[in-house]
Design an enzyme around this catalytic site. Structure first.
Site, PDB file in Angstrom:
ATOM      1  N   GLU A 150       0.850  -1.184   0.000  1.00 18.59           N
ATOM      2  CA  GLU A 150       0.000   0.000   0.000  1.00 18.59           C
ATOM      3  C   GLU A 150       0.891   1.240   0.000  1.00 18.59           C
ATOM      4  O   GLU A 150       1.744   1.403   0.874  1.00 18.59           O
ATOM      5  CB  GLU A 150      -0.908   0.008   1.231  1.00 18.59           C
ATOM      6  CG  GLU A 150      -1.801   1.235   1.344  1.00 18.59           C
ATOM      7  CD  GLU A 150      -2.608   1.249   2.628  1.00 18.59           C
ATOM      8  OE1 GLU A 150      -3.519   2.100   2.742  1.00 18.59           O
ATOM      9  OE2 GLU A 150      -2.328   0.430   3.543  1.00 18.59           O
ATOM     10  N   GLU A 233      -9.336   9.170   6.104  1.00 13.77           N
ATOM     11  CA  GLU A 233      -9.329   8.275   7.245  1.00 13.77           C
ATOM     12  C   GLU A 233      -9.621   9.121   8.483  1.00 13.77           C
ATOM     13  O   GLU A 233      -8.740   9.795   9.005  1.00 13.77           O
ATOM     14  CB  GLU A 233      -7.980   7.574   7.394  1.00 13.77           C
ATOM     15  CG  GLU A 233      -7.720   6.535   6.333  1.00 13.77           C
ATOM     16  CD  GLU A 233      -6.456   5.737   6.588  1.00 13.77           C
ATOM     17  OE1 GLU A 233      -6.425   4.545   6.242  1.00 13.77           O
ATOM     18  OE2 GLU A 233      -5.492   6.312   7.147  1.00 13.77           O
TER      19      GLU A 233
END
Length: 382
Positions: A150, A233
């Site tokens: 990621e 997030e």
């Protein structure tokens, strides 16, 4: 960590206060409210927007528009020394079997010529969150489950939160300096590029970050790009956070191979000002090992006119041979190297700069080129 998308069994299973329950993979033609924990919809015939409230059962709602989404409800919170509560985002590619319409992903890195990206955010105060552009890669053409790599591009950070792992240095990418973090969340490896200040909008080539990750030995050219996502997030709050617009393409096709013909240069697009060079070139080796190296080259227009298309010429020292390049078309004949702009970085306004890089084999000790010419004009060294 991002959890899988999954549709709940029925709208009646949702928490009280749900505005609309949208089935996985639906299509938004007008503003659409999604409160389903893992609900998603498609927009523009190309992108998937997902709620993805994976870290808590407390309710989160997003309003999906024709170009992006905004958070309209954000219940619950989590301590800042742990994981966030959600990752509402928009993406192309495949995420836990949910693939965006008409996507060409997964595709091997070595077959990608460019991945032009553009994002515009709306930020709010009083919340703890990051604004992240996520790039997912795996050794296999994976369409479900967790990918092994990621890449997180942190365009904004509010509150006492930090990327996974620890800082390992800095990187100059897409005309900006980033703090680089590296670690693992237990399920996948993560390399994060943290901006020192908030970036409300950003246009760049995602391949620049992928190539930097590859140069750090985290992936190879045989790995697959599986999805690119942009969103937030949140740890606490977040109502009003929005992706105003998002654009992402992945163009395939390799750069042309080196030719045996002598390199040619184009005529200068803008003449150099009298009394000095119209360009500055900064050349540095990002990594050097016993039989190879990678180089980062930054070209800056120091003239008074706009450069529309550029060709950089220089000679590599003996024993150095370019094998692959990114953000430019690079060819070599003998020691002579010719680097030409890509389709997306050929225009340089006065004071603007662009960067490209390449990997090369090395026979002997490393040394850098001594001089450069841009469109026929000698450049100063940065």
């Amino acid at each position: 960590m991002k959890r899988p998308l999954r549709a709940l069994a029925a709208a009646g299973l949702l928490a009280a206060g749900t505005l609309v329950a949208v089935a996985l993979g639906g299509t938004a033609s007008a503003d659409t409210q999604i409160c389903e924990q893992y609900g998603s919809t498609t927009i523009g015939g190309k992108y998937v927007v997902q709620n993805n409230r994976w870290g808590t059962s407390a309710q989160q709602c997003i309003n999906v528009t024709s170009t992006g989404f905004s958070i309209t409800r954000a219940d619950g919170s989590t301590p800042t020394n742990g994981a966030p509560v959600a990752y509402p985002s928009i993406f192309v590619g495949c995420h836990y079997t949910n693939c965006s319409p008409g996507t060409n992903l997964p595709v091997q890195v070595k077959n990608i010529s460019s991945a032009p990206s553009s994002i515009s955010y709306n930020y709010v105060s009083g919340a703890i969150f990051n604004a992240s552009y996520d790039i997912w890669l795996d050794p296999s053409p994976k369409r479900d489950g967790v990918n092994q790599m990621e890449i997180m591009i942190w365009l904004n950070r509010q509150g006492s939160i930090q990327p996974i792992g620890s800082p390992v240095g800095t990187a100059s990418i897409a005309g900006r300096t980033w703090e680089v973090w590296r670690g693992s969340n237990g399920s996948n490896n993560v390399i994060s590029y943290l901006s020192p200040s908030a970036i409300p909008s950003f246009s760049f080539d995602a391949m620049a970050f992928i190539n930097d990750t590859r140069n750090r030995g985290a992936i190879t050219n045989d790995w697959y790009l599986t999805s690119i996502q942009a969103g937030f997030e949140p740890w606490q709050g977040g109502v009003g956070l929005a992706v105003n617009s998002f654009s992402q393409s992945v163009n395939t096709g390799s750069n042309p191979p080196p030719t045996s013909a002598p390199p040619t240069t184009s005529a200068p697009t803008t003449p150099p000002p009298s009394g000095g060079a119209s360009c500055t070139v900064t050349y540095k080796a990002a990594n050097v090992w016993n039989n190879g190296f990678t180089a980062d080259v930054t070209v800056k227009n120091t003239g008074s006119g706009t450069i529309n298309g550029w060709t950089l010429n220089y000679n590599l020292p003996s024993g150095q041979t370019v094998t692959n390049a990114w953000n430019a078309t690079v060819s070599q004949s003998g020691s002579a190297v010719t680097a030409r702009n890509a389709g997306y970085n050929g225009t340089l306004a006065p004071g603007a700069s662009t960067s490209f890089g390449y990997q090369a084999t090395l026979n002997g000790s490393y040394s850098a080129p001594s001089s450069f010419t841009l469109n026929g004009s000698t450049c100063a060294r940065g």
